[in-house]
Design a protein around this motif. Structure first.
Motif, PDB file in Angstrom:
ATOM      1  N   HIS A 142      -6.577   6.821  19.694  1.00  0.00           N
ATOM      2  CA  HIS A 142      -6.591   6.346  18.307  1.00  0.00           C
ATOM      3  C   HIS A 142      -6.776   7.301  17.066  1.00  0.00           C
ATOM      4  O   HIS A 142      -7.622   8.124  17.430  1.00  0.00           O
ATOM      5  N   ASN A 193      -7.115   5.935  11.509  1.00  0.00           N
ATOM      6  CA  ASN A 193      -6.749   5.009  10.796  1.00  0.00           C
ATOM      7  C   ASN A 193      -6.306   3.825  11.607  1.00  0.00           C
ATOM      8  O   ASN A 193      -5.806   2.933  11.312  1.00  0.00           O
ATOM      9  N   HIS A 241      -4.423   4.064  13.966  1.00  0.00           N
ATOM     10  CA  HIS A 241      -3.002   3.992  14.734  1.00  0.00           C
ATOM     11  C   HIS A 241      -3.054   4.488  16.015  1.00  0.00           C
ATOM     12  O   HIS A 241      -3.934   5.420  16.358  1.00  0.00           O
ATOM     13  N   TYR A 253       5.159   3.679  19.113  1.00  0.00           N
ATOM     14  CA  TYR A 253       5.624   2.537  17.991  1.00  0.00           C
ATOM     15  C   TYR A 253       7.340   2.365  18.200  1.00  0.00           C
ATOM     16  O   TYR A 253       7.528   1.636  17.369  1.00  0.00           O
ATOM     17  N   GLU A 271      -5.576  -1.244  13.048  1.00  0.00           N
ATOM     18  CA  GLU A 271      -4.781  -0.204  11.896  1.00  0.00           C
ATOM     19  C   GLU A 271      -5.039  -0.748  10.573  1.00  0.00           C
ATOM     20  O   GLU A 271      -4.983  -1.806  10.189  1.00  0.00           O
ATOM     21  N   HIS A 272      -5.510   0.304   9.752  1.00  0.00           N
ATOM     22  CA  HIS A 272      -5.983  -0.019   8.331  1.00  0.00           C
ATOM     23  C   HIS A 272      -5.310  -0.488   7.551  1.00  0.00           C
ATOM     24  O   HIS A 272      -5.610  -1.297   6.451  1.00  0.00           O
ATOM     25  N   ARG A 314      -2.877  -2.933   8.077  1.00  0.00           N
ATOM     26  CA  ARG A 314      -2.349  -4.085   8.433  1.00  0.00           C
ATOM     27  C   ARG A 314      -3.450  -5.185   8.232  1.00  0.00           C
ATOM     28  O   ARG A 314      -4.639  -5.006   8.406  1.00  0.00           O
ATOM     29  N   ARG A 344       1.075  -6.773  15.936  1.00  0.00           N
ATOM     30  CA  ARG A 344       1.181  -5.407  15.994  1.00  0.00           C
ATOM     31  C   ARG A 344       0.640  -5.328  17.593  1.00  0.00           C
ATOM     32  O   ARG A 344      -0.199  -5.855  18.229  1.00  0.00           O
ATOM     33  N   THR A 399      -1.610  -3.113  20.556  1.00  0.00           N
ATOM     34  CA  THR A 399      -2.735  -2.519  20.663  1.00  0.00           C
ATOM     35  C   THR A 399      -3.073  -1.642  22.057  1.00  0.00           C
ATOM     36  O   THR A 399      -2.176  -1.574  22.903  1.00  0.00           O
TER      37      THR A 399
END
Length: 458
Positions: free
Chosen positions: A239, A242, A244, A251, A287-288, A290, A299, A301
């Motif tokens: 990660h 942020n 992600h 993605y 995720e910051h 969302r 989303r 994970t």
């Protein structure tokens, strides 16, 4: 045809419907324990006879495990298939139950009347809402809803080993325009919901191996590579700052929410502070960029589910372990390909393994996400029916977990599934003192009658 007489009949006969559910709940159909094989057979027989009495062409179908129940109403029009399961979870620990799990009863509680017993919510109470809707329909109209198939399995709580082979062998019989599944719940125990997004699941187990044996940290510390340190660096790399996920190509296939669904979710006024506060947390950690609901439902994970290596017993042992291990899972959405992600993840790890170390992998399943096509007019008709019954706008929602049967209907039979359920967050499914609110049972029956009315209207 007006639906009102059917709804009135449901109201009049609720005591009899409840007694039938209690009778089914008394059968200890625990699928995972071979000692209850005969009871699973008995539950299937009970349902077959009940469906025959209603006028369905119903039969018990053998499998290498527990039997399937298949029933047809016949007739023309859109072909709908209803799925549920009659098997239940084990009851351990028995001492935490307030009464015999298979001696169900209707109880008064501070929140209202509940049906208490194993399987009351998962899934006997839920599947009986649909059967009782068909019963009231038949009693009022003189015939069953047209072109309806009921498909019930007895191994859902033990991994459904017979399900896919049975579906493939009987594909022509089971294939329908739309599957209906009643194994979900109300949003925050009050808002009717149709689950249209199900996350997939990918599991990976990693082993980092260095020296050929555990080493004394005083003699080898500093000079010898420590596989736990290597593993910790790998995990930390998954990660960014942020939230992600950094696996290359991860993605690909992750869709953005449609505007109308985003608006529905915002109207749900989800209280993420309470959601996290109930488990002793306070700050969303994904995720910051969302919202918490997006994180849970739409989303993907990446999570570490277990990590071990070296000495973990009481006291202290100054050892450099020869191996370190971790179990990592990925929840997937949209059209993410679990097999591509697995290979990309493994390649990412391989680039981080230093000299003198080797890595090995063990996969633990790989299932894609499920996303229903809500442009099908049937979905909006069902949402309208639920809104009319509950007098609260029904919403299209996601599900953070995985419900494999919905994906199987798509991959094996090529049809979408509509997931509608009436369970509540406090039903204690899989736990002692499982219950199903009488309101959920009653309004669940009425809801299915309304949905059938909308979906079978000419």
């Amino acid at each position: 045809m007006s639906i009102d007489p059917v709804l009135a009949r449901i109201d009049e006969t609720l005591p009899e419907a409840t007694e039938r559910l209690l009778a089914l709940l008394r059968i200890p159909s625990i699928s995972t324990d071979p000692a209850y094989k005969a009871e699973c057979d008995r539950a299937a027989d009970w349902i077959v006879e009940d469906l025959k009495d209603l006028g369905f062409d119903a039969s018990k179908r053998p499998t290498p495990g527990h039997p399937m129940v298949v029933a047809h109403s016949g007739g023309e029009g859109p072909h709908l298939l209803f799925y549920g399961h009659y098997d239940v979870q084990p009851v351990d620990p028995l001492e935490l139950w307030d009464r015999d799990p298979f001696d169900p009863e209707l109880q008064d509680t501070a929140a209202g009347k509940v049906i208490r017993g194993r399987g009351s919510s998962d899934d006997k109470g839920q599947l009986m809402t649909f059967i009782e809707a068909c019963r009231a329909w038949k009693e009022v109209n003189g015939s069953l809803p047209r072109n309806l198939t009921i498909f019930l399995e007895g191994e859902e709580e033990s991994g459904s080993p017979s399900l896919i082979p049975f579906m493939k062998e009987n594909a022509e019989e089971l294939k329908a325009d739309l599957a209906l599944i009643c194994d979900t719940g109300l949003f925050e125990s009050k808002t009717p919901a149709i689950v249209t997004m199900l996350r997939g699941l990918l599991g990976e187990e990693i082993t980092i191996k260095a020296a050929n044996k555990d080493l004394h940290s005083g003699m080898f510390g500093g000079a010898a590579i420590n596989p736990i340190r290597v593993l910790a660096k790998i995990i930390a790399s998954l990660h960014d700052e942020n939230g992600h996920i950094t696996v290359p190509g991860f993605y690909d296939g992750v869709p953005e929410l449609p505007d109308e669904v985003r608006a529905q979710w915002q109207n749900l006024a989800f209280d993420h502070a309470k959601f996290l506060g109930d488990v002793g947390l306070s700050v969303p950690a994904g995720e910051h960029d969302r919202t918490p609901l997006e994180m849970i439902w739409s989303r993907p994970t990446c999570d570490v589910n277990g990590i071990w290596g070296g000495y973990t017993g009481d006291g202290f042992k100054t050892v450099l372990p020869s191996e370190a291990h971790a179990k990592i899972s990925f929840r997937l959405v949209g059209s993410q390909d679990p097999h591509v992600i697995r290979e990309n993840f493994r390649n990412h790890i391989r680039t981080m393994v230093p000299f003198d170390c080797e890595v090995s992998f063990h996969g633990h399943g790989a299932s894609p996400a499920g996303q229903m096509e809500i442009s099908d007019p049937a979905f909006e008709k069902a949402r309208e029916a639920l809104t009319e019954e509950w007098e609260t706008p029904a919403a299209y929602v996601g599900c953070g977990g995985s419900i494999p049967i919905a994906g199987y209907f798509k991959s094996v039979l090529g049809m979408d599934a509509m997931l509608i359920g009436f369970g509540k967050d406090d039903d204690q499914i899989h736990s002692p003192n499982e219950k199903y609110d009488l309101e959920s049972f009653h309004k669940g029956i009425r809801s299915w009658a309304r949905v059938l009315d909308k979906l079978t209207a000419e």
